[in-house]
Design a protein around this motif. Sequence first.
Motif, mmCIF file in Angstrom:
data_model
loop_
_atom_site.group_PDB
_atom_site.id
_atom_site.type_symbol
_atom_site.label_atom_id
_atom_site.label_comp_id
_atom_site.label_asym_id
_atom_site.label_seq_id
_atom_site.Cartn_x
_atom_site.Cartn_y
_atom_site.Cartn_z
ATOM 1 N N THR A 12 0.830 -1.206 0.000
ATOM 2 C CA THR A 12 0.000 0.000 0.000
ATOM 3 C C THR A 12 0.863 1.253 0.000
ATOM 4 N N ARG A 17 -2.111 -0.927 -6.416
ATOM 5 C CA ARG A 17 -3.578 -0.802 -6.436
ATOM 6 C C ARG A 17 -4.294 -2.148 -6.512
ATOM 7 N N ARG A 18 -3.638 -3.145 -7.094
ATOM 8 C CA ARG A 18 -4.283 -4.434 -7.326
ATOM 9 C C ARG A 18 -3.288 -5.572 -7.159
ATOM 10 N N SER A 35 -8.742 -9.067 2.519
ATOM 11 C CA SER A 35 -10.188 -8.863 2.655
ATOM 12 C C SER A 35 -10.538 -7.827 3.721
ATOM 13 N N LYS A 36 -9.578 -7.486 4.581
ATOM 14 C CA LYS A 36 -9.846 -6.569 5.690
ATOM 15 C C LYS A 36 -9.582 -5.108 5.354
ATOM 16 N N GLN A 37 -9.151 -4.834 4.115
ATOM 17 C CA GLN A 37 -8.805 -3.468 3.756
ATOM 18 C C GLN A 37 -9.374 -3.136 2.370
ATOM 19 N N THR A 38 -9.292 -1.866 1.999
ATOM 20 C CA THR A 38 -9.891 -1.427 0.734
ATOM 21 C C THR A 38 -8.891 -0.747 -0.205
ATOM 22 N N GLN A 39 -7.661 -0.539 0.238
ATOM 23 C CA GLN A 39 -6.696 0.169 -0.620
ATOM 24 C C GLN A 39 -6.227 -0.681 -1.795
ATOM 25 N N GLN A 41 -7.081 -3.835 -4.308
ATOM 26 C CA GLN A 41 -8.125 -4.719 -4.821
ATOM 27 C C GLN A 41 -7.522 -6.073 -5.162
ATOM 28 N N TYR A 42 -8.171 -7.130 -4.696
ATOM 29 C CA TYR A 42 -7.745 -8.458 -5.106
ATOM 30 C C TYR A 42 -8.595 -8.896 -6.296
#
Length: 576
Positions: A12, A17-18, A35-39, A41-42
């Motif tokens: 991060t 980003r991905r 899965s616990k964060q939003t910065q 993308q998986y």
Amino acid sequence: MTVAEFIVKQLTAWDVRRIYGVIGDANLYLLDELSKQTQIQYVACRHECAAALMASAEAKLTGRVGVCLATSGPGIANLMNGLGDAMMDGAGVLAITGQVEATKIGTDTKQYIDQQRLLAAVAPYSALLTHADALPYILHKALIRSFTMGEVTHLSVPKDLYGQKVQGQVHPYQAHLHQPVRAPREEVRAVAQLLRDAERPMLLLGRGAADAAGDAVALAELASACVTATMPARALFPNDHRLFAGGLGQAGSEAASALLAASDLVVVLGATWWPEDYVPAAMKLVQVDLNRAAIGLGHPLHKGVVGDLGHFVPALLRELRDERRDRSAWETAIAEAKQSWLLRMERECEGGIPSDQAGNYAASDKQDIHSNQADGSVSSDVVAQPVDLATESHEGIPPQRVMRILSRLVAEDAVITVDTGDHSLWFNRIFQARAQDILISGTWRTLGWALPAAIAAQLAEPERQVVAVAGDGGVVQTLLEFVTAVELELPITLVVLNNGSYSMERNRMLVSGLSTEGSRILNPSFTGIAEACGGRGYLSQTAEQFETDLKEALASPQTSLIEVMTADPIVPHTKI
């Protein structure tokens, strides 16, 4: 932080980003942390090869580090093809792979393989995490090498280490890593003097000249320099400009090859592509590149300069600003060669290969290129040896016409991903680039590139139109990623040229008198597959229908596939 937490935080901090990947029991803890964060993308892919291709495409398009994820054993093995593309094209990609438990490394446990030995051919830096406290150093080193050197790097993490605590700090991105390398002024002046002295100068642009695109136009106009470009760099120079001669090599234009032969100075800016069969054996060549290791590699060199082209080309312009030289004879030669080439392309687009050449070129093709050193005039004659193709079918839409329609309808700022195959030659030969980004598997040339690259491009640039162009032989390699695109609701348009064969290989076999064993393909309905995957499918059997379908697909928010029934004429100068 745990190892899993630290990896996410460190990525991060470097603006990742991905992460593109496929789930496996050796990467579950990392997926849980993601899965616990939003910065970050998986992106869940269907195959690890596609995940690596997506990471490579994002690195090529954005300049950021692309990241892919796989599990141990077959998971990491499946990454290899995509990582090969990144390695060969200098795309900075970090591969993170799970590994068996630390206590089982070196044993015969399931899915164990020495990952460092496996990836040695494609990853100059590959590290096995053996203690949590080593993570800050080795992950930071991997990111630096991928970002600054365009390398594939690799980190393998035994699955029982993900929960261990890390002693150490996250290393933020430091601006000095992107500090431009300025060429000394005396080097700029030396190149300027060479341009002043030249009577018939040329510029060859590569992807590395992206930061100098506008200045390259001004430089060409100031020096009356003819311009050619590698395929990824086609959009860096207006293709309708009076000084632009087309692409380079078999997929380029005969005009570019003829003018190269007539030139007395070629300045290469950010390019490494040098097809020996289509360039003169000896010439005065200057190469400017940020990558010093690429300068003079595999071709003659009069002078090499190391420098950031975003600074070098403007500095060169300043040195030449007050210089004016009459190169009208050279400009006339460029205009004549370009006009002849455009007329030939128009004939090809109207009816396939021009009837006077029958579309058949034997392996003994000879391109006779002549230049008159006195007046700079240029002529180019292609001597074609006919091949008996009486039993071959060329029914279908000429691929040249497909490319012309694409050229006319695709958005000026679109991202176009072009798969490997016969269609890529027709694309480079016909397509008139504007401000598009063109992404290819340049040196590795893997089949299946276009669709994964389009997915990565659409995720990275959601406001831009993204079009993938593939052949029927290549698209099947990664076609199930169409489900990935549908699942992510990406408005990608995938154009599949269906001629029922591996045309590039088939045509090389034909002109060499070989059996065409293995070249024919029994294709499924690509339109049906697209619809089965939840997207929109179109079947185009005429040029008019393709134009209508393409307009509709480009305007649609759905993931779309257009199956275009095409002919398979032989590209000029085809040989093994």
